[in-house]
Design a protein around this motif. Sequence first.
Motif, PDB file in Angstrom:
ATOM      1  N   ALA A 131       0.830  -1.207   0.000  1.00 13.21           N
ATOM      2  CA  ALA A 131       0.000   0.000   0.000  1.00 13.21           C
ATOM      3  C   ALA A 131       0.864   1.257   0.000  1.00 13.21           C
ATOM      4  O   ALA A 131       0.564   2.227  -0.704  1.00 13.21           O
ATOM      5  CB  ALA A 131      -0.942  -0.008   1.200  1.00 13.21           C
ATOM      6  N   ALA A 132       1.942   1.262   0.760  1.00 12.66           N
ATOM      7  CA  ALA A 132       2.844   2.419   0.784  1.00 12.66           C
ATOM      8  C   ALA A 132       3.496   2.623  -0.586  1.00 12.66           C
ATOM      9  O   ALA A 132       3.634   3.768  -1.040  1.00 12.66           O
ATOM     10  CB  ALA A 132       3.906   2.234   1.862  1.00 12.66           C
ATOM     11  N   MET A 133       3.887   1.551  -1.238  1.00 16.73           N
ATOM     12  CA  MET A 133       4.491   1.671  -2.566  1.00 16.73           C
ATOM     13  C   MET A 133       3.475   2.198  -3.577  1.00 16.73           C
ATOM     14  O   MET A 133       3.807   3.044  -4.413  1.00 16.73           O
ATOM     15  CB  MET A 133       5.056   0.323  -3.020  1.00 16.73           C
ATOM     16  N   VAL A 134       2.238   1.712  -3.495  1.00 17.00           N
ATOM     17  CA  VAL A 134       1.188   2.195  -4.394  1.00 17.00           C
ATOM     18  C   VAL A 134       0.912   3.669  -4.120  1.00 17.00           C
ATOM     19  O   VAL A 134       0.782   4.477  -5.047  1.00 17.00           O
ATOM     20  CB  VAL A 134      -0.100   1.352  -4.231  1.00 17.00           C
ATOM     21  N   ARG A 135       0.843   4.047  -2.863  1.00 20.07           N
ATOM     22  CA  ARG A 135       0.548   5.426  -2.463  1.00 20.07           C
ATOM     23  C   ARG A 135       1.647   6.392  -2.931  1.00 20.07           C
ATOM     24  O   ARG A 135       1.360   7.522  -3.325  1.00 20.07           O
ATOM     25  CB  ARG A 135       0.418   5.485  -0.935  1.00 20.07           C
ATOM     26  N   ASN A 136       2.903   5.942  -2.887  1.00 25.31           N
ATOM     27  CA  ASN A 136       4.035   6.838  -3.151  1.00 25.31           C
ATOM     28  C   ASN A 136       4.613   6.732  -4.559  1.00 25.31           C
ATOM     29  O   ASN A 136       5.443   7.552  -4.932  1.00 25.31           O
ATOM     30  CB  ASN A 136       5.141   6.567  -2.122  1.00 25.31           C
TER      31      ASN A 136
END
Length: 184
Positions: A131-136
Amino acid sequence: MSEDEFWVFAYGSLMWLPGFTPAEAMIARVHGWHRAMCIRSTIYRGRPEAPGLVLGLDRGGSCRGMALRVAATEVEEVKAYIYGREMVTEVYAPTFLKTVLADGRQVLSWAFPARRDHPQYAGHLPLDQAAAMVRNGVGQSGTSLDYLTSTVERLHELGIRDGGLERLLLCARSPGMECPKETV
């Protein structure tokens, strides 16, 4: 496969942005592969120092997506276009897969499974990390979040549910939320 029949299996962005007009498009399924956010995107939806995530076909299960038939007069042009788009970093292993169309026909479709031996292959990440990779993730074609959103929206339009992608999208959109302890 007859010379006048060339199919492409779309499981991600090719469903909502094929880049060509298919002669025919139909919901389809491939067996032995599943849709997974398993590719670190370092060009289109991320950068080397902050990769996003994009989809690949990974081993196991089955995947519902779209089979797109290419008109015989456009096969070479479409093949070159898709190859150029998908194979920038050679993270996929293009191959032909047995594909079952919604009307029961069986065809071979050109598909792009993930190469597990490639440095961009992320495998099954913890949901909060994915989720952090998708968000950033932000790259030449936009954000990883927009990519995931467009994919989930297109799947819903087609009547296809993908609980894993839906959970990932919810977690990516809600940075303060505690994500379930699972992998993508």
